[in-house]
Scaffold this motif. Sequence first.
Motif, mmCIF file in Angstrom:
data_model
loop_
_atom_site.group_PDB
_atom_site.id
_atom_site.type_symbol
_atom_site.label_atom_id
_atom_site.label_comp_id
_atom_site.label_asym_id
_atom_site.label_seq_id
_atom_site.Cartn_x
_atom_site.Cartn_y
_atom_site.Cartn_z
ATOM 1 N N ARG A 1 -22.271 3.676 38.514
ATOM 2 C CA ARG A 1 -20.929 2.686 38.557
ATOM 3 C C ARG A 1 -20.505 2.774 36.985
ATOM 4 O O ARG A 1 -21.154 2.692 36.343
ATOM 5 C CB ARG A 1 -21.090 1.371 39.063
ATOM 6 N N TRP B 1 -14.216 -1.631 38.716
ATOM 7 C CA TRP B 1 -15.491 -0.954 38.592
ATOM 8 C C TRP B 1 -15.242 0.377 39.678
ATOM 9 O O TRP B 1 -14.369 0.462 40.865
ATOM 10 C CB TRP B 1 -16.432 -1.435 39.640
ATOM 11 N N VAL B 2 -15.704 1.694 39.401
ATOM 12 C CA VAL B 2 -15.559 2.948 40.290
ATOM 13 C C VAL B 2 -16.723 3.295 40.526
ATOM 14 O O VAL B 2 -17.800 3.269 39.638
ATOM 15 C CB VAL B 2 -14.748 4.033 39.295
ATOM 16 N N GLN B 3 -16.982 3.674 41.639
ATOM 17 C CA GLN B 3 -18.556 4.274 42.044
ATOM 18 C C GLN B 3 -18.440 5.753 42.311
ATOM 19 O O GLN B 3 -17.548 6.246 43.015
ATOM 20 C CB GLN B 3 -18.780 3.551 43.433
ATOM 21 N N ILE B 4 -19.519 6.411 41.735
ATOM 22 C CA ILE B 4 -19.716 7.902 41.853
ATOM 23 C C ILE B 4 -20.912 7.981 42.586
ATOM 24 O O ILE B 4 -22.119 7.617 42.250
ATOM 25 C CB ILE B 4 -19.485 8.636 40.658
ATOM 26 N N ASN B 5 -21.057 8.698 43.722
ATOM 27 C CA ASN B 5 -22.072 9.043 44.439
ATOM 28 C C ASN B 5 -22.362 10.384 44.779
ATOM 29 O O ASN B 5 -21.695 11.343 44.702
ATOM 30 C CB ASN B 5 -21.975 8.446 45.973
ATOM 31 N N ILE C 1 -13.865 3.483 49.934
ATOM 32 C CA ILE C 1 -14.941 3.047 51.173
ATOM 33 C C ILE C 1 -13.999 1.630 51.296
ATOM 34 O O ILE C 1 -13.681 0.889 50.719
ATOM 35 C CB ILE C 1 -16.051 2.409 50.230
ATOM 36 N N ALA D 1 -14.129 5.195 45.436
ATOM 37 C CA ALA D 1 -15.502 5.871 44.770
ATOM 38 C C ALA D 1 -15.089 7.287 45.180
ATOM 39 O O ALA D 1 -13.975 7.894 45.609
ATOM 40 C CB ALA D 1 -16.501 5.629 46.132
ATOM 41 N N GLU E 1 -12.939 -0.136 47.856
ATOM 42 C CA GLU E 1 -13.438 0.254 46.804
ATOM 43 C C GLU E 1 -13.233 1.834 46.536
ATOM 44 O O GLU E 1 -13.391 2.292 47.352
ATOM 45 C CB GLU E 1 -15.129 0.099 46.639
ATOM 46 N N HIS F 1 -17.736 1.011 55.914
ATOM 47 C CA HIS F 1 -18.949 0.262 55.676
ATOM 48 C C HIS F 1 -19.038 -0.806 56.308
ATOM 49 O O HIS F 1 -18.043 -1.621 56.188
ATOM 50 C CB HIS F 1 -19.141 0.533 54.158
ATOM 51 N N SER G 1 -26.361 6.983 42.923
ATOM 52 C CA SER G 1 -24.920 6.496 42.623
ATOM 53 C C SER G 1 -24.987 6.101 41.243
ATOM 54 O O SER G 1 -26.031 5.596 40.424
ATOM 55 C CB SER G 1 -24.873 5.114 43.550
ATOM 56 N N TYR H 1 -24.682 12.475 47.615
ATOM 57 C CA TYR H 1 -25.294 12.046 48.789
ATOM 58 C C TYR H 1 -26.060 13.169 49.508
ATOM 59 O O TYR H 1 -25.615 14.269 49.024
ATOM 60 C CB TYR H 1 -23.977 12.355 49.967
#
Length: 115
Positions: free
Chosen positions: A95, A103-107, A6, A61, A59, A48, A93, A109
């Motif tokens: 984290r 930090w890693v974000q998993i989404n 992102i 993700a 970031e 974003h 989401s 959607y």
Amino acid sequence: MRVLPIRYSSDVTALTRFYEALGLRVGPVSRPGGWIEMPAEGGVLGVHRASAEDAGRCELAFAADEPLETVSARLRTAGFEPGPVTDEAFGHSLRVQDPDGVWVQINLYDRDLYT
């Protein structure tokens, strides 16, 4: 799961034009236009809208294709402590910090919510 970095920007239009010039294409766009997905051969770039202080930040993700509770359980089994699954305007989401503390974000959607 797809890699989805992102890229935060205070000028989403200009940044989108830049990545289009690199060869990416515009994919799903949020109704307010503050989120644009730009599919590429090896994943997707998320653009974003952000404040000037966050502009330029990137970031790591991932876009999940399975329930985040499943991902969370797998992380816990491996000894990592993900945060809670959070209800978001785009779906869900979670984290988690990697071994280096990043930090890693998993989404997950739900495009019906935002496109």
